[in-house]
Design an enzyme around this catalytic site. Structure first.
Site, PDB file in Angstrom:
ATOM      1  N   GLY A  11     -20.807  -4.098  51.784  1.00  0.00           N
ATOM      2  CA  GLY A  11     -21.627  -3.278  51.584  1.00  0.00           C
ATOM      3  C   GLY A  11     -23.005  -3.638  53.031  1.00  0.00           C
ATOM      4  O   GLY A  11     -23.873  -2.721  52.967  1.00  0.00           O
ATOM      5  N   ARG A  90     -10.126   3.479  50.830  1.00  0.00           N
ATOM      6  CA  ARG A  90      -8.965   4.346  50.137  1.00  0.00           C
ATOM      7  C   ARG A  90      -9.605   5.439  51.291  1.00  0.00           C
ATOM      8  O   ARG A  90     -10.502   6.018  51.944  1.00  0.00           O
ATOM      9  CB  ARG A  90      -9.684   4.779  48.759  1.00  0.00           C
ATOM     10  N   HIS A 108     -15.864   2.020  61.879  1.00  0.00           N
ATOM     11  CA  HIS A 108     -14.439   1.019  62.117  1.00  0.00           C
ATOM     12  C   HIS A 108     -15.093   0.587  62.737  1.00  0.00           C
ATOM     13  O   HIS A 108     -14.754   0.379  64.128  1.00  0.00           O
ATOM     14  CB  HIS A 108     -13.373   2.387  62.280  1.00  0.00           C
ATOM     15  N   VAL A 143      -6.465   8.313  58.969  1.00  0.00           N
ATOM     16  CA  VAL A 143      -6.707   7.349  58.811  1.00  0.00           C
ATOM     17  C   VAL A 143      -7.463   7.047  60.273  1.00  0.00           C
ATOM     18  O   VAL A 143      -6.776   6.740  61.142  1.00  0.00           O
ATOM     19  CB  VAL A 143      -5.917   6.179  58.806  1.00  0.00           C
TER      20      VAL A 143
HETATM   21  C1  GAR Z   1     -16.918  -2.879  58.080  1.00  0.00           C
HETATM   22  O1  GAR Z   1     -16.765  -3.678  59.430  1.00  0.00           O
HETATM   23  C2  GAR Z   1     -15.820  -1.844  58.929  1.00  0.00           C
HETATM   24  O2  GAR Z   1     -15.808  -1.002  60.043  1.00  0.00           O
HETATM   25  C3  GAR Z   1     -14.779  -1.369  57.935  1.00  0.00           C
HETATM   26  O3  GAR Z   1     -15.260  -2.610  56.835  1.00  0.00           O
HETATM   27  C4  GAR Z   1     -16.540  -3.852  57.228  1.00  0.00           C
HETATM   28  C5  GAR Z   1     -16.994  -3.253  55.721  1.00  0.00           C
HETATM   29  O4  GAR Z   1     -18.588  -4.164  55.872  1.00  0.00           O
HETATM   30  N1  GAR Z   1     -14.413  -0.668  57.711  1.00  0.00           N
HETATM   31  C6  GAR Z   1     -12.565  -0.528  57.846  1.00  0.00           C
HETATM   32  O5  GAR Z   1     -12.142  -1.416  57.953  1.00  0.00           O
HETATM   33  C7  GAR Z   1     -12.915   0.743  57.491  1.00  0.00           C
HETATM   34  N2  GAR Z   1     -11.443   1.454  57.960  1.00  0.00           N
HETATM   35  P1  GAR Z   1     -19.330  -3.967  55.157  1.00  0.00           P
HETATM   36  O6  GAR Z   1     -18.818  -3.991  53.595  1.00  0.00           O
HETATM   37  O7  GAR Z   1     -20.131  -5.157  55.019  1.00  0.00           O
HETATM   38  O8  GAR Z   1     -20.113  -2.927  55.540  1.00  0.00           O
END
Ligand code: GAR
Length: 211
Positions: A11, A90, A108, A143
């Site tokens: 998060g 999800r 992303h 996605v």
């Molecule tokens: C982030 O890098 C976000 O862009 C990625 O997960 C990470 C979460 O980090 N999301 C994806 O890949 C969605 N397709 P965080 O929980 O520290 O914000």
């Protein structure tokens, strides 16, 4: 604008969105953090900030539609008007996507439309790209698909590995995502189907990310 954030893990993007709303002039207010993972680290931080947290394990639902209906109910119960996915891992059902059409952002860690899905940084390094970055976009059915609101770029160096690149890109996400959220809260941007209209002030706010 009453905002709900959806997380699955650490998060850090959620933290930056929360911080950005702490300013008294903020037109966005984070009213709920939801997680499909009851152990998500980010829930503790949100709670410590006095934000309402709800977690519902998707494994306790028969299918995606039933889970999403429950998520939608939680959002409506908290009068949420706009949602931000922040590391929410999800896929949403089409019905959920339609309910939140143009009121739903995702971040992303790639320069979309390249490298959708998982293992983004591995894919980028294997492809030998010289630039990488992150994208904030409206959520649509596919996605990591949907109209792009903002992107931020960094260079990929010979010495970068997945971990180093992920850290550089995450730093960009932390700067870009709050700016994009506030464009909506301040009514500086209009999205139709795929066409985005930026007011002059919105263009100025995104100027920092120009190369
Ligand atoms: C982030 O890098 C976000 O862009 C990625 O997960 C990470 C979460 O980090 N999301 C994806 O890949 C969605 N397709 P965080 O929980 O520290 O914000």
């Amino acid at each position: 604008m009453r905002v709900g954030i959806l997380i699955s893990g650490f998060g850090s993007n959620m933290m930056k969105l929360i911080e950005s709303c702490e300013n008294k002039d903020s037109k966005a207010s984070i009213e709920l953090v939801f997680s499909n993972n009851p152990d998500a680290e980010g829930l503790k931080y949100a709670k410590s900030k006095g934000i309402k947290i709800v977690s519902i394990d998707h494994n306790s639902y028969e299918n995606r539609i039933e889970f999403d209906n429950q998520v939608n109910k939680v959002l409506l119960d908290h009068d949420i008007e706009f949602i931000c996915n922040a590391g929410f891992m999800r896929i949403h059902s089409d019905d959920f996507v339609n309910k939140w059409f143009n009121k739903h952002l995702n971040v992303h860690p790639s320069l979309l439309p390249s490298f959708k899905g998982l293992n983004t940084h591995k894919k980028a390094i294997e492809a030998g790209v010289k630039f990488a970055g992150c994208t904030v976009h409206m959520v649509r059915s596919g996605v990591d698909e949907g109209p792009i609101i903002g992107q931020a770029v960094t260079s990929v160096n010979q010495s970068d590995n997945e971990k180093l690149l992920a850290a550089k890109v995450l730093e960009l996400e932390h700067r870009l995502y709050p700016v994009c959220l506030h464009l909506f809260a301040e009514d500086l941007i209009k999205v139709n189907l795929d066409k985005i209209n930026y007011k002059e002030e919105a263009i100025k706010k995104l100027e920092d990310f120009k190369i």
